[in-house]
Write a protein that holds these residues in place. Structure first.
Motif, PDB file in Angstrom:
ATOM      1  N   ARG A 157      19.727 -88.305  12.963  1.00 15.10           N
ATOM      2  CA  ARG A 157      21.134 -88.337  13.419  1.00 15.10           C
ATOM      3  C   ARG A 157      21.205 -88.975  14.804  1.00 15.10           C
ATOM      4  NH1 ARG A 157      20.684 -81.937  12.838  1.00 15.10           N
ATOM      5  NH2 ARG A 157      19.429 -81.404  14.636  1.00 15.10           N
ATOM      6  N   VAL A 158      20.104 -88.865  15.562  1.00 17.11           N
ATOM      7  CA  VAL A 158      20.054 -89.503  16.886  1.00 17.11           C
ATOM      8  C   VAL A 158      20.170 -91.022  16.717  1.00 17.11           C
ATOM      9  CG1 VAL A 158      18.593 -89.915  18.907  1.00 17.11           C
ATOM     10  CG2 VAL A 158      18.657 -87.635  17.861  1.00 17.11           C
TER      11      VAL A 158
ATOM     12  N   ARG B 172      25.583 -76.698  15.640  1.00 20.21           N
ATOM     13  CA  ARG B 172      24.509 -77.491  15.025  1.00 20.21           C
ATOM     14  C   ARG B 172      24.282 -76.913  13.636  1.00 20.21           C
ATOM     15  NH1 ARG B 172      18.838 -79.132  17.634  1.00 20.21           N
ATOM     16  NH2 ARG B 172      20.269 -80.672  18.493  1.00 20.21           N
TER      17      ARG B 172
ATOM     18  N   HIS C 288      24.632 -87.024  16.147  1.00 13.29           N
ATOM     19  CA  HIS C 288      24.329 -86.149  17.284  1.00 13.29           C
ATOM     20  C   HIS C 288      24.971 -86.848  18.490  1.00 13.29           C
ATOM     21  CE1 HIS C 288      22.474 -83.460  19.963  1.00 13.29           C
ATOM     22  NE2 HIS C 288      21.207 -83.564  19.617  1.00 13.29           N
TER      23      HIS C 288
ATOM     24  N   ARG D 282      11.468 -88.769  16.491  1.00 17.57           N
ATOM     25  CA  ARG D 282      10.504 -87.802  15.932  1.00 17.57           C
ATOM     26  C   ARG D 282      10.377 -88.010  14.423  1.00 17.57           C
ATOM     27  NH1 ARG D 282      10.981 -82.595  13.776  1.00 17.57           N
ATOM     28  NH2 ARG D 282      13.241 -82.701  14.049  1.00 17.57           N
TER      29      ARG D 282
ATOM     30  N   PRO E  19      14.150 -88.480  22.199  1.00 17.70           N
ATOM     31  CA  PRO E  19      15.126 -87.392  22.338  1.00 17.70           C
ATOM     32  C   PRO E  19      14.490 -86.006  22.411  1.00 17.70           C
ATOM     33  CG  PRO E  19      15.038 -88.152  20.051  1.00 17.70           C
ATOM     34  CD  PRO E  19      14.149 -89.060  20.855  1.00 17.70           C
ATOM     35  N   GLY E  20      13.212 -85.904  22.038  1.00 15.82           N
ATOM     36  CA  GLY E  20      12.537 -84.615  21.973  1.00 15.82           C
ATOM     37  C   GLY E  20      13.031 -83.826  20.765  1.00 15.82           C
ATOM     38  N   PRO E  21      12.242 -82.922  20.235  1.00 14.44           N
ATOM     39  CA  PRO E  21      10.879 -82.629  20.666  1.00 14.44           C
ATOM     40  C   PRO E  21       9.906 -83.718  20.194  1.00 14.44           C
ATOM     41  CG  PRO E  21      11.492 -81.251  18.770  1.00 14.44           C
ATOM     42  CD  PRO E  21      12.694 -82.040  19.123  1.00 14.44           C
TER      43      PRO E  21
ATOM     44  N   GLN F  77      10.492 -86.553  11.182  1.00 17.82           N
ATOM     45  CA  GLN F  77      11.137 -85.285  10.812  1.00 17.82           C
ATOM     46  C   GLN F  77      10.607 -84.770   9.479  1.00 17.82           C
ATOM     47  OE1 GLN F  77      15.320 -84.918  11.573  1.00 17.82           O
ATOM     48  NE2 GLN F  77      15.254 -86.355  13.266  1.00 17.82           N
TER      49      GLN F  77
HETATM   50  N1  ASP Z   1      16.574 -83.017  18.959  1.00 24.95           N
HETATM   51  C1  ASP Z   1      17.046 -84.123  18.149  1.00 24.95           C
HETATM   52  C2  ASP Z   1      17.932 -83.622  17.018  1.00 24.95           C
HETATM   53  O1  ASP Z   1      18.241 -82.462  16.955  1.00 24.95           O
HETATM   54  C3  ASP Z   1      15.954 -84.991  17.659  1.00 24.95           C
HETATM   55  C4  ASP Z   1      14.951 -84.338  16.768  1.00 24.95           C
HETATM   56  O2  ASP Z   1      15.059 -83.170  16.402  1.00 24.95           O
HETATM   57  O3  ASP Z   1      14.015 -85.061  16.402  1.00 24.95           O
HETATM   58  O4  ASP Z   1      18.310 -84.414  16.175  1.00 24.95           O
END
Ligand code: ASP
Length: 317
Positions: A175-176, A114, A142, A229, A269-271, A231
């Motif tokens: 990215r989700v 990552r 992702h 989320r 997708p969390g968090p 971001q």
């Molecule tokens: N956990 C997911 C990601 O790493 C979603 C997020 O962080 O909002 O993209």
């Protein structure tokens, strides 16, 4: 698991969903489904990755993804090393390519990465002998998240084709969202993106998705409501007025959800930022929310991906 008549991940890596063909995606989901069943019965195969080394290389924070790759690898018998950047030489100025050379010299078999930079896993894949899995790169992709989301949807709805999926909120930085748009479109779902114009990427038109700026219209008749989320760590300037205002227009609460189909499922997708993109009452509503099942499917999907990539390694051994 039985053998496959064609390579499921022909590149030997999993760097993105874009470029995967529907039969590859379906085969991965089928394999993940069988791992989900084995996991529920507590009967996982423990020797598939025996003698293989998996390194989890996380340059950005993670709870679910890192833990579930670790669990997936362990359930298949791999030796796992978790490298977190705060304790690595990256903090002493080592470049990604130097890190790659070091990991290569250690004969790593599977490398889960990552990174905050889009494209970092693809760069690494050119430099190491290991199979590389993208666990999230910048705002790019992702892929295992999209696979686990698809598996969750398929289990709940029985199919992906022709479902209306509304992906809502901070699409720009997600990215989700990108991986899900590629996967769901390839599998015949009707994808909508819903959010304020400031959080919509310009490539939406190229990606062939419907764009909505009004939640009610965007959710109208949806089978799946996927929240993202907000971001804030990726925003350089104030793209949203305030979390409170964002919740008023784009936060998922019972009133907005009422515009989706009565049996629509809610995903995240969390968090989660409770009270920002999703109301706690909706997130915790067992009749609608499949957020816990997404986490469960995350382990199964990662087992399937490790399984497929390890088979390819074995061929090369
Ligand atoms: N956990 C997911 C990601 O790493 C979603 C997020 O962080 O909002 O993209």
């Amino acid at each position: 698991m039985s053998g496959f008549s064609y390579p499921i991940l022909p590149s030997g890596h999993l760097l993105a969903i874009e470029g995967l063909e529907p039969p590859h995606i379906s085969a991965l989901l089928d394999l993940a489904e069988s791992y989900a069943l084995l996991n529920r019965q507590g009967k996982t195969q423990r020797d598939l990755l025996k003698g293989r080394t998996l390194i989890n290389l996380f340059f950005e924070d993670s709870t679910r993804t890192r833990t579930s790759f670790e669990l997936a690898g362990k359930r298949l018998g791999a030796d796992i090393v978790n490298m977190s950047v705060s304790t690595s030489s990256v903090n002493k100025g080592e470049t990604l390519l130097d890190t790659a050379a070091t990991l290569n010299a250690m004969h790593t078999d599977l490398l889960v990465i990552r990174h905050a930079q889009s494209g970092a896993p693809a760069l690494l894949a050119q430099k190491v002998d290991a199979a590389v899995i993208n666990a999230g790169d910048g705002t790019h992709e992702h892929p295992t998240q999209a696979l686990l989301d698809a598996l969750t949807i398929r289990r709940r709805k029985g199919r992906l084709e022709n479902l209306i999926v509304a992906i809502c909120g901070d699409v720009l930085h997600s990215r989700v969202a990108r991986s899900n748009i590629h996967l769901l479109s390839a599998m015949g779902a009707r994808v909508r993106v819903v959010g304020p114009p400031t959080l919509m990427p310009s490539e939406c038109a190229r990606l062939g998705v419907e764009v909505h700026h009004d939640m009610r219209a965007g959710l109208d008749g949806a089978d799946v409501v996927m929240m993202l989320r907000l971001q804030r760590e990726r925003m350089n300037s104030g793209l949203v007025p305030s979390p409170r205002e964002f919740f008023r227009f784009y936060g998922l609460d019972a009133a907005k959800l009422a515009h989706a189909k009565p049996d629509a499922i809610v995903m995240h997708p969390g968090p989660m930022n409770r009270g920002v993109e999703i109301d706690s009452a909706v997130a915790d509503d067992a009749a609608r929310s499949v957020i816990g099942e997404q986490v469960e499917m995350g382990v199964a999907v990662r087992m399937a991906v490790l399984d497929v990539l390890a088979r390819a390694l074995r061929r090369n051994a």
